[in-house]
Design an enzyme around this catalytic site. Structure first.
Site, PDB file in Angstrom:
ATOM      1  N   SER A 118       0.813  -1.215   0.000  1.00  0.00           N
ATOM      2  CA  SER A 118       0.000   0.000   0.000  1.00  0.00           C
ATOM      3  C   SER A 118       0.844   1.262   0.000  1.00  0.00           C
ATOM      4  O   SER A 118       0.315   2.363  -0.055  1.00  0.00           O
ATOM      5  CB  SER A 118      -0.933   0.009   1.216  1.00  0.00           C
ATOM      6  OG  SER A 118      -0.190  -0.143   2.405  1.00  0.00           O
ATOM      7  N   HIS A 139      -2.496  -3.105  -5.925  1.00  0.00           N
ATOM      8  CA  HIS A 139      -2.961  -2.762  -4.586  1.00  0.00           C
ATOM      9  C   HIS A 139      -4.481  -2.898  -4.510  1.00  0.00           C
ATOM     10  O   HIS A 139      -5.227  -2.039  -4.984  1.00  0.00           O
ATOM     11  CB  HIS A 139      -2.524  -1.334  -4.253  1.00  0.00           C
ATOM     12  CG  HIS A 139      -2.953  -0.858  -2.905  1.00  0.00           C
ATOM     13  ND1 HIS A 139      -3.161   0.476  -2.607  1.00  0.00           N
ATOM     14  CD2 HIS A 139      -3.230  -1.539  -1.753  1.00  0.00           C
ATOM     15  CE1 HIS A 139      -3.531   0.589  -1.359  1.00  0.00           C
ATOM     16  NE2 HIS A 139      -3.595  -0.611  -0.818  1.00  0.00           N
ATOM     17  N   GLU A 151      -5.517  -0.431  -7.385  1.00  0.00           N
ATOM     18  CA  GLU A 151      -4.537   0.592  -7.729  1.00  0.00           C
ATOM     19  C   GLU A 151      -3.352  -0.129  -8.386  1.00  0.00           C
ATOM     20  O   GLU A 151      -2.674  -0.921  -7.749  1.00  0.00           O
ATOM     21  CB  GLU A 151      -4.106   1.315  -6.456  1.00  0.00           C
ATOM     22  CG  GLU A 151      -3.540   2.682  -6.669  1.00  0.00           C
ATOM     23  CD  GLU A 151      -3.232   3.394  -5.353  1.00  0.00           C
ATOM     24  OE1 GLU A 151      -3.148   4.625  -5.387  1.00  0.00           O
ATOM     25  OE2 GLU A 151      -3.080   2.734  -4.305  1.00  0.00           O
ATOM     26  N   ASN A 189      -3.150   6.111  -0.450  1.00  0.00           N
ATOM     27  CA  ASN A 189      -2.649   6.397   0.894  1.00  0.00           C
ATOM     28  C   ASN A 189      -1.961   7.745   1.014  1.00  0.00           C
ATOM     29  O   ASN A 189      -1.834   8.281   2.114  1.00  0.00           O
ATOM     30  CB  ASN A 189      -1.732   5.265   1.360  1.00  0.00           C
ATOM     31  CG  ASN A 189      -2.546   4.075   1.816  1.00  0.00           C
ATOM     32  OD1 ASN A 189      -3.535   4.218   2.516  1.00  0.00           O
ATOM     33  ND2 ASN A 189      -2.162   2.886   1.387  1.00  0.00           N
TER      34      ASN A 189
END
Length: 297
Positions: A118, A139, A151, A189
């Site tokens: 992540s 991800h 992702e 993130n």
């Protein structure tokens, strides 16, 4: 259907294996701990039962899905005949680098090596292999069987062909892939963790309590859950690790983790998985109960 291996049988690993197997892919689920693999199969079975109860799957579909998963405690055995590996181990740089060294040695020459990281640099991971053009980030979001986003992170050397193949594969899983470049935190993130960190600072500085902060974000910003509740679900240790990657990688003090977060992790208050974070989870995750420390006297 290509043969797929998933490294790690925790929350993300078993979810990724579930989704691939449900869509007809033969899956090798790999973990050094046989007990963890047994728990993962139990979790997948329970999650499939929920889908059956909702009418999304038949009992036959459940049986077929479970039949598509084979467990291994050896990386070398598990990846011997695969075309794609998805690593979903703990968010620890050195651990991931060692896994990719092993994968480079044991996986077939043409296999794509993907990481579910992540936040950790795909370029850095790829650099420990002799096939950096075949290394990519994939991800998934938690819970994997439910969340639509994947992702897809291109490392510096990731080829166009590998990127396109992973984008197409993600669509075969019923997901919506979004291609992003390899910078700390990627997109998800880099935006989410500063928000969570700011929510913790807001609590730390006495602006408002846990429930008040989460209520403002849920009702005022239309978030399905507040940032402190979400942090508990992600794991406060994971949040801290990602913030440190952002802070180290970008050198901007705005990513410095809140001291309260650091202390909670050191004290073992990691959120839902430890039974307590900002909320108490000892009675399960259905009931939202404030942790004693954050109750108003």
């Amino acid at each position: 259907m290509m043969n797929v291996a998933v490294i790690g049988s925790g929350t993300m690993g078993n979810g990724i294996a579930h989704v691939f197997a449900q869509h007809g892919f033969p899956v090798a689920l790999i973990d050094i701990n046989q007990a963890a693999l047994d728990r993962a199969l139990g979790t997948i079975s329970k999650n499939l039962d929920r889908q059956v109860a909702k009418g999304a799957l038949s009992e036959a579909d459940k049986t077929t899905t479970l039949g598509n998963i084979t467990t291994y405690t050896s990386v070398a055995d598990g990846v011997r005949n695969v075309e794609l590996v998805v690593e979903a181990a703990t968010e620890n740089v050195e651990l991931k680098l060692q896994i990719f060294r092993d994968l480079d040695q044991h996986a077939p020459q043409g296999a794509i090596l993907a990481s579910n990281t992540s936040s950790i640099s795909i370029t850095k991971i790829a650099a420990v292999t002799k096939r950096p053009e075949q290394v990519i980030g994939m991800h998934f979001m938690n819970p994997v069987p439910v969340m639509k986003l994947v992702e897809v992170i291109r490392g510096y050397a990731t080829s166009n062909a590998v990127t396109q193949k992973v984008m197409d594969l993600s669509r075969q899983l019923g997901k919506t892939p979004t291609e992003v470049n390899d910078y700390p935190g990627f997109v998800a993130n880099r935006i989410l963790m500063p928000m969570i960190n700011e929510a913790i600072y807001t609590l730390f500085e006495g602006v408002a309590g846990v429930e008040e902060i989460d209520t403002v974000m849920k009702l005022g910003m239309a978030h399905p859950m507040g940032p402190l509740q979400l942090a508990d679900f992600i794991g406060l240790d994971v949040c801290l690790a990602i913030l440190r990657v952002l802070h180290d990688g970008l050198g901007n003090p705005k990513y410095a983790p809140c001291p309260l977060l650091v202390n909670m992790v050191m004290a073992g208050r990691l959120g839902a998985k430890s039974g307590e974070g900002f909320y108490s989870w000892t009675h399960g995750t259905k009931e939202l109960v404030l942790a004693d420390r954050f109750k108003k006297s």
